[in-house]
Motif scaffolding. Structure first.
Motif, PDB file in Angstrom:
ATOM      1  N   TYR A 106     212.396  76.499  67.183  1.00 53.64           N
ATOM      2  CA  TYR A 106     211.651  77.452  66.353  1.00 53.64           C
ATOM      3  C   TYR A 106     212.402  78.764  66.189  1.00 53.64           C
ATOM      4  CZ  TYR A 106     207.879  74.163  67.190  1.00 53.64           C
ATOM      5  OH  TYR A 106     207.128  73.019  67.244  1.00 53.64           O
ATOM      6  N   ALA A 107     212.291  79.331  64.994  1.00 53.82           N
ATOM      7  CA  ALA A 107     212.883  80.642  64.736  1.00 53.82           C
ATOM      8  C   ALA A 107     212.312  81.667  65.709  1.00 53.82           C
ATOM      9  CB  ALA A 107     212.598  81.063  63.293  1.00 53.82           C
ATOM     10  N   ASP A 108     213.172  82.535  66.199  1.00 56.45           N
ATOM     11  CA  ASP A 108     212.784  83.581  67.167  1.00 56.45           C
ATOM     12  C   ASP A 108     212.198  82.992  68.444  1.00 56.45           C
ATOM     13  OD1 ASP A 108     213.528  85.092  65.003  1.00 56.45           O
ATOM     14  OD2 ASP A 108     211.865  86.478  65.133  1.00 56.45           O
ATOM     15  N   ASN A 109     212.348  81.683  68.627  1.00 61.01           N
ATOM     16  CA  ASN A 109     211.852  80.988  69.824  1.00 61.01           C
ATOM     17  C   ASN A 109     210.337  81.131  70.007  1.00 61.01           C
ATOM     18  OD1 ASN A 109     214.518  80.181  70.602  1.00 61.01           O
ATOM     19  ND2 ASN A 109     214.872  82.287  71.294  1.00 61.01           N
ATOM     20  N   VAL A 110     209.639  81.308  68.894  1.00 64.10           N
ATOM     21  CA  VAL A 110     208.168  81.357  68.912  1.00 64.10           C
ATOM     22  C   VAL A 110     207.651  80.030  68.377  1.00 64.10           C
ATOM     23  CG1 VAL A 110     206.112  82.494  67.999  1.00 64.10           C
ATOM     24  CG2 VAL A 110     208.140  83.848  68.579  1.00 64.10           C
ATOM     25  N   ASP A 111     206.877  79.321  69.181  1.00 62.03           N
ATOM     26  CA  ASP A 111     206.388  77.990  68.814  1.00 62.03           C
ATOM     27  C   ASP A 111     205.368  78.110  67.670  1.00 62.03           C
ATOM     28  OD1 ASP A 111     205.078  75.492  68.667  1.00 62.03           O
ATOM     29  OD2 ASP A 111     205.563  75.060  70.761  1.00 62.03           O
ATOM     30  N   THR A 112     205.830  77.811  66.467  1.00 57.79           N
ATOM     31  CA  THR A 112     204.986  77.929  65.267  1.00 57.79           C
ATOM     32  C   THR A 112     203.772  77.015  65.353  1.00 57.79           C
ATOM     33  OG1 THR A 112     207.062  78.256  64.064  1.00 57.79           O
ATOM     34  CG2 THR A 112     205.075  77.977  62.753  1.00 57.79           C
ATOM     35  N   MET A 113     203.959  75.800  65.845  1.00 57.23           N
ATOM     36  CA  MET A 113     202.850  74.842  65.897  1.00 57.23           C
ATOM     37  C   MET A 113     201.783  75.274  66.884  1.00 57.23           C
ATOM     38  SD  MET A 113     203.409  72.478  63.632  1.00 57.23           S
ATOM     39  CE  MET A 113     202.587  70.940  64.057  1.00 57.23           C
ATOM     40  N   LYS A 114     202.171  75.840  68.017  1.00 59.35           N
ATOM     41  CA  LYS A 114     201.187  76.369  68.971  1.00 59.35           C
ATOM     42  C   LYS A 114     200.391  77.515  68.356  1.00 59.35           C
ATOM     43  CE  LYS A 114     201.590  73.991  72.825  1.00 59.35           C
ATOM     44  NZ  LYS A 114     200.446  73.123  73.250  1.00 59.35           N
ATOM     45  N   PHE A 115     201.089  78.350  67.609  1.00 62.82           N
ATOM     46  CA  PHE A 115     200.427  79.460  66.904  1.00 62.82           C
ATOM     47  C   PHE A 115     199.393  78.906  65.915  1.00 62.82           C
ATOM     48  CE2 PHE A 115     200.446  81.871  62.877  1.00 62.82           C
ATOM     49  CZ  PHE A 115     199.905  83.079  63.291  1.00 62.82           C
ATOM     50  N   LEU A 116     199.761  77.863  65.198  1.00 59.76           N
ATOM     51  CA  LEU A 116     198.879  77.295  64.183  1.00 59.76           C
ATOM     52  C   LEU A 116     197.671  76.588  64.789  1.00 59.76           C
ATOM     53  CD1 LEU A 116     201.676  76.004  61.795  1.00 59.76           C
ATOM     54  CD2 LEU A 116     200.030  77.818  61.276  1.00 59.76           C
ATOM     55  N   GLU A 117     197.769  76.195  66.059  1.00 61.74           N
ATOM     56  CA  GLU A 117     196.627  75.559  66.726  1.00 61.74           C
ATOM     57  C   GLU A 117     195.470  76.526  66.937  1.00 61.74           C
ATOM     58  OE1 GLU A 117     198.398  71.900  69.452  1.00 61.74           O
ATOM     59  OE2 GLU A 117     198.242  73.891  70.334  1.00 61.74           O
ATOM     60  N   VAL A 118     195.774  77.831  67.013  1.00 65.13           N
ATOM     61  CA  VAL A 118     194.726  78.817  67.316  1.00 65.13           C
ATOM     62  C   VAL A 118     194.301  79.617  66.083  1.00 65.13           C
ATOM     63  CG1 VAL A 118     195.461  79.028  69.696  1.00 65.13           C
ATOM     64  CG2 VAL A 118     196.413  80.596  68.007  1.00 65.13           C
ATOM     65  N   VAL A 119     194.832  79.243  64.913  1.00 65.49           N
ATOM     66  CA  VAL A 119     194.470  79.971  63.685  1.00 65.49           C
ATOM     67  C   VAL A 119     192.994  79.708  63.361  1.00 65.49           C
ATOM     68  CG1 VAL A 119     194.832  80.027  61.186  1.00 65.49           C
ATOM     69  CG2 VAL A 119     196.803  80.003  62.720  1.00 65.49           C
TER      70      VAL A 119
END
Length: 344
Positions: free
Chosen positions: A331-344
């Motif tokens: 992931y860009a900037d080492n931030v897990d995009t998919m984990k972020f999207l799980e809590v949207v």
């Protein structure tokens, strides 16, 4: 069911692109001709997007979008029960750089509102249209000029732009990405083949990506000429007008300032502690202790996307030649995009 159709659609999209890339012009059908004209139009409007680099980016996606890769990636995440709208402000520094965010939002069960970069206006919409066709209409997305009525946002920009974006989206769930670059650490015993692969990590996409190496750490006794000798495979880069303009400008500045630099007529090496280097320039520094290198990397962690080095150096690194081959769970900037999207 939607996710199954979407994954199947991506696998079919991969096969479609692979078939297109393997064809001679004489064998093109109407769809292939449309695809080729779109790539040519992209190059005309943004000369950094050469046909070669666009097709290189497409080839990487054909390798990523296999059934095995997609299933291995997605099994670690859950799909949203309720679809939300996620605004995407895409970058345009290299071809298809924002496509990972797009497929992440769709496969997480959400709807992307896509604000394209003016530098990369054609390929993402074209591939999304094809993906939707191959998915029996299971891919929802919207192309927008302005983000409105969204539940979260993922935006990529320069460090200056990021400050504005952070303020503008301060009341929303967001990932705001900034400038990053990559480094290489040489042990000193690299083969010519490994240094030629390093050249790929430096020059692919003209060095415009966050995964391009702009700073090299070399041992004190390393002979600089070895780098120049093994970079010759990319000497034609100087024939690209926009790259040559950057090279001529930076060379003139160094000469006027009486700066010390090494030059082989298509790239310059400069002994400089700075992490970021101007286009057509590679900064390097010599080290006596690997601990000093590790300290620098640790101090600049927020600005480094990846490290290219032998795995024997004990760094969290990728192999020579692999910087532009990130996996789906990179992931860009080492931030897990998919984990972020799980809590949207």
């Amino acid at each position: 069911m939607n996710t199954e159709n979407q994954v199947l659609g991506l696998i079919k999209l991969s096969a479609y692109i692979k078939e297109f890339l393997a064809k001679d012009h004489e064998a093109y059908n109407e769809n292939d001709t449309e695809f080729e004209l779109l790539l040519k139009r992209s190059e005309i409007e943004n000369p950094w997007f050469t046909l070669e680099n666009q097709k290189f980016a497409l080839k990487q996606w054909t390798e990523l979008l296999s059934e095995e890769n997609l299933n291995n990636w997605l099994r670690n995440y859950s799909v949203a029960n309720v679809s939300k709208k996620v605004g995407l402000i895409l970058a345009g520094n290299i071809p298809l750089v924002g496509f990972h965010d797009v497929i992440s939002v769709v496969l997480s069960g959400h709807i992307p509102l896509i604000k394209l970069s003016s530098k990369d206006k054609y390929m993402v919409p074209f591939l999304l249209k094809k993906w939707n066709e191959f998915s029996d209409g299971a891919v929802q997305f919207e192309m927008v000029e302005k983000l409105e009525n969204f539940d979260a946002v993922i935006a990529t920009g320069s460090n200056n732009t990021a400050r504005y974006l952070e303020y503008y989206f301060k009341d929303h769930l967001s990932i705001i990405r900034k400038n990053r670059t990559s480094v290489a650490v040489l042990k000193g015993d690299e083969t010519n083949e490994e240094l030629q692969l390093l050249a790929e990590d430096i020059f692919r996409y003209f060095g415009l990506g966050c995964r391009n190496v702009t700073r090299i750490f070399i041992p004190e006794d390393f002979v600089i000429d070895r780098l120049f000798e093994n970079f010759l495979g990319f000497q034609d880069i100087i024939n690209h007008n926009k790259y040559a303009n950057n090279y001529d400008y930076n060379r003139a500045v160094y000469l006027l300032n009486l700066d010390k630099f090494w030059d082989n007529n298509f790239v310059m090496l400069k002994e400089d502690e700075k992490l970021f280097s101007p286009l057509s320039v590679i900064n390097f520094s010599r080290y006596s202790s690997l601990d000093d290198v590790k300290s620098f990397i640790s101090e600049n962690e927020e600005n480094i996307q990846c490290i290219v080095a032998k795995n024997t150096l004990g760094l969290d690194s990728v192999a020579f030649g692999e910087a532009q081959h990130p996996s789906l769970d990179t992931y860009a900037d080492n931030v897990d995009t998919m984990k972020f999207l799980e809590v949207v």
